[in-house]
Design an enzyme around this catalytic site. Structure first.
Site, PDB file in Angstrom:
ATOM      1  N   ARG A   1       0.854  -1.194   0.000  1.00  0.00           N
ATOM      2  CA  ARG A   1       0.000   0.000   0.000  1.00  0.00           C
ATOM      3  C   ARG A   1       0.888   1.241   0.000  1.00  0.00           C
ATOM      4  NH1 ARG A   1       1.687   2.000   3.954  1.00  0.00           N
ATOM      5  NH2 ARG A   1       0.581   3.930   3.452  1.00  0.00           N
ATOM      6  N   GLY A   2       0.243   2.386  -0.209  1.00  0.00           N
ATOM      7  CA  GLY A   2       0.976   3.631  -0.401  1.00  0.00           C
ATOM      8  C   GLY A   2       1.047   3.908  -1.888  1.00  0.00           C
TER       9      GLY A   2
ATOM     10  N   GLN B   1      -2.856   2.277   9.896  1.00  0.00           N
ATOM     11  CA  GLN B   1      -1.551   2.374   9.234  1.00  0.00           C
ATOM     12  C   GLN B   1      -0.582   3.258  10.015  1.00  0.00           C
ATOM     13  OE1 GLN B   1      -4.520   2.715   7.679  1.00  0.00           O
ATOM     14  NE2 GLN B   1      -4.445   2.030   5.546  1.00  0.00           N
TER      15      GLN B   1
ATOM     16  N   ASP C   1      -2.543  10.550  -2.545  1.00  0.00           N
ATOM     17  CA  ASP C   1      -2.780   9.481  -3.513  1.00  0.00           C
ATOM     18  C   ASP C   1      -3.132  10.024  -4.892  1.00  0.00           C
ATOM     19  OD1 ASP C   1      -3.046   6.564  -2.083  1.00  0.00           O
ATOM     20  OD2 ASP C   1      -3.419   8.208  -0.708  1.00  0.00           O
TER      21      ASP C   1
ATOM     22  N   ASN D   1      -6.278  11.862  -0.139  1.00  0.00           N
ATOM     23  CA  ASN D   1      -5.361  11.140   0.739  1.00  0.00           C
ATOM     24  C   ASN D   1      -6.189  10.308   1.711  1.00  0.00           C
ATOM     25  OD1 ASN D   1      -2.592  10.612   1.549  1.00  0.00           O
ATOM     26  ND2 ASN D   1      -3.070  11.693   3.434  1.00  0.00           N
ATOM     27  N   LYS D   2      -5.515   9.571   2.556  1.00  0.00           N
ATOM     28  CA  LYS D   2      -6.182   8.668   3.489  1.00  0.00           C
ATOM     29  C   LYS D   2      -7.297   9.379   4.247  1.00  0.00           C
ATOM     30  CE  LYS D   2      -5.528   5.189   3.875  1.00  0.00           C
ATOM     31  NZ  LYS D   2      -6.280   4.125   3.154  1.00  0.00           N
TER      32      LYS D   2
END
Length: 463
Positions: A45-46, A186, A227, A237-238
Site C-alpha cells: 500500500r501507499g 496504518q 494518492d 489522501n487517506k
C-alpha cells in the site's frame, strides 16, 4: 537503503504490511493474480509503492507470457486494482510502454522506476524540509502526520515521513504525533514502527485527538502524503486528512502535502472528479477478526477523502513547491494587517509579508514586463521591492521610459492615479504590461476603468 519491494529470481517480492509491526514477512508473488491481491488487500500500500508494484506486475506478466495480448490484459487488471491512487495506472502504463522491446526491457523499466523512487523521495523531502523550516519556529519541531508515508509506502525513504527523517537527521524534531489512522491503523502499525526503527521521538494518538493537540499548541506543522492531486491542488489522501486540514486552518498551522510529481493528475480539474474507493464494511465492524459493532449495521467506509486546495499550505514534489492556496492566504494576511482608512503600513512593517506581496505580483506578471513604475509613497516601496525581485529597473513617478518598454504599474490601492500613470507611460512611447496593487475596494469599478489591461489586486475589502 533496503527496498521494501522489488524483483527476485522471477517473482515480485514485497514486505507484507498487513502483519506489521508484529512480524516482518516477505511475500513472493509469482502470479499477476497474487500481485493484484497484495494491492487490494493492502499487503502492498501507499501510492508510490503500488505504482511500483503495478510496474513489476507488468514485468511479471511479460516474464510469464509470450503473448503481448495477455500481458496487456493483465496490465489492465493491475491498473484497476485500486481506483483512487493515480500512481498505480502511471506505473503500469510506464512499464507497458517497453513491452514491444521484450520482457527484459519491461523489467529494466520497472527496476529503473524503483531506483528513481528513492532519489525522487529524497529530493522532495529535502525541499519540503526547507519549506517547513521557513514556516515554523526556530527550534526542534512538533510534527503531526497521518497514515503512513515512509519507505513502506514508497519502497525507499518516504515522502511526508521522509521529510520528518530529513529534519530528524538535522536534530530538528522534538516529537512526531502519529495519528493511528482508522480503520486499518496504518499510523499505529506502520508509521510508529518506522519511527521507532529510526529512533525518532513520537507519540501515538487517536485520530479524533488531533484537533485537540492543535488547540493545545502541541503541533507546529502537519505533514501528509497524497494518492492523487488535481490540477488545481485538491488532494486525495487517506480518510481523515480533510479533517486535519480544517483543524490546521482553524489554528493557523501549516498543512503541507509531500508527494512525487507522478501523483499530480492534470487531467482532473477538481477534487469532485476523483473516484474515491469505498472498502468493505468488515474493516469497521470488526477488529482483528472480532466483531465490535451490531451485526448488519450499515457502514460508510471510504478509503480516502479530498482536501480542497484552499486548505493546503503547499504541495511539495521532487520538482517544485506549489502553493495552491497562496493567493487566499496572502489576501488574509494583508487584510489582517490593514489599519483604519485603508492604512497598509502594517504590510510594510512585516518583512515576510511585504516580501510575499512583491513575490506574488512578480509571479502574476512573470515575463510580461521590462520595468516597474511605483507610484508615490507605499506604491513606490512596493515597486522597488518588485523591481528587485524581478531584476528589472524601477521607474520613478514622472520619469519617462524608453520607447517600447513594457511597464508594470503598481500602487497600494486600486484607484484613478493608476490610469494617470499609464498616460505618462504611453506618452513616452512605452506600453503598459498591467496594474498590480495590494488592495481593491469591492464595487469600486476601478478595475473596469483600466480594461483591457490585466489588473491584479492581492486582497479585497468592502467599499
Amino acid at each position: 537503503m533496503t527496498y521494501t519491494l522489488g524483483w527476485d529470481d522471477g517473482v515480485v517480492v514485497a514486505i507484507d504490511q498487513r502483519v506489521l509491526p508484529h512480524e516482518l514477512r516477505w511475500l513472493r508473488l509469482a502470479t499477476v493474480e497474487e500481485v493484484i491481491e497484495a494491492i487490494t488487500t493492502l499487503a502492498v500500500r501507499g501510492a508510490p509503492a503500488i505504482g511500483l508494484a503495478g510496474a513489476f506486475g507488468v514485468a511479471l506478466s511479460a516474464h510469464l507470457h509470450a503473448d503481448p495480448a495477455v500481458v496487456r490484459a493483465d496490465a489492465e487488471r493491475l491498473a484497476k486494482a485500486r481506483p483512487t491512487a493515480v500512481n498505480l495506472a502511471w506505473g503500469v502504463r510506464r512499464a507497458l510502454g517497453r513491452l514491444d522491446q521484450g520482457a527484459p526491457a519491461v523489467l529494466a523499466e520497472a527496476s529503473m522506476m524503483l531506483a528513481e523512487d528513492e532519489a525522487t523521495n529524497r529530493t522532495a523531502a529535502r525541499l519540503a524540509a526547507g519549506l517547513v523550516l521557513s514556516l515554523t519556529p526556530d527550534r526542534p519541531l512538533r510534527v503531526l502526520t497521518h497514515c503512513n508515508t515512509g519507505r513502506l509506502a514508497t519502497a525507499a525513504w518516504g515522502t511526508a515521513l521522509g521529510t520528518i527523517s530529513d529534519l530528524a537527521g538535522r536534530g530538528l524534531i522534538e516529537e512526531v504525533l502519529v495519528d493511528e489512522t482508522r480503520p486499518l491503523l496504518q499510523g499505529a502499525r506502520l508509521t510508529a514502527w518506522e519511527l521507532a526503527e529510526q529512533g525518532i521521538p513520537h507519540r501515538l494518538l487517536v485520530d479524533s485527538a488531533a484537533a485537540a493537540a492543535m488547540s493545545l499548541g502541541q503541533v507546529d506543522v502537519v505533514l501528509v502524503g497524497a494518492d492523487r492531486i488535481t490540477a488545481r491542488g485538491d488532494v486525495a489522501n487517506k480518510i481523515g486528512t480533510y479533517g486535519l486540514a480544517v483543524s490546521a486552518a482553524r489554528h493557523r498551522i501549516p498543512f503541507i502535502v509531500v508527494a512525487p510529481e507522478s501523483t499530480v493528475d492534470n487531467t482532473l480539474a477538481h477534487g469532485s472528479e476523483i473516484v474515491v474507493e469505498e472498502r468493505a464494511a468488515a474493516e469497521v465492524t470488526s477488529f482483528g477478526g472480532t466483531p465490535v459493532a451490531p451485526a448488519g449495521v450499515a457502514v460508510f467506509n471510504p478509503a480516502f477523502d479530498v482536501t480542497p486546495a484552499e486548505l493546503v499550505s503547499a504541495v511539495v514534489t521532487e520538482r517544485r513547491v506549489w502553493r495552491p492556496n497562496h493567493g487566499a492566504e496572502l489576501a488574509r494576511r494583508i487584510t489582517e494587517a490593514l489599519g483604519e482608512g485603508l492604512d497598509l503600513s502594517g504590510v510594510y512593517t512585516d518583512p515576510a509579508l511585504f516580501g510575499a506581496t512583491a513575490g506574488a505580483l512578480a509571479e502574476e506578471f512573470r515575463g510580461s514586463f521590462d520595468a516597474v513604475l511605483g507610484l508615490a509613497s507605499g506604491g513606490l516601496l512596493l515597486g522597488a521591492a518588485l523591481a528587485r525581485h524581478a531584476e528589472v529597473p524601477l521607474v520613478l513617478p514622472g520619469n519617462p521610459v524608453a520607447p517600447g518598454t513594457r511597464v508594470l504599474v503598481v500602487d497600494e490601492v486600486l484607484g484613478d492615479r493608476l490610469g494617470d500613470a499609464a498616460e505618462l507611460v504611453w506618452g513616452s512611447g512605452g506600453t503598459v504590461a498591467g496594474f498590480g496593487v495590494l488592495l481593491v475596494e469591492s464595487g469600486s469599478g476601478d478595475a473596469e476603468k483600466l480594461a483591457p489591461h490585466k489588473v491584479v489586486a492581492l486582497a479585497e475589502v468592502s467599499g
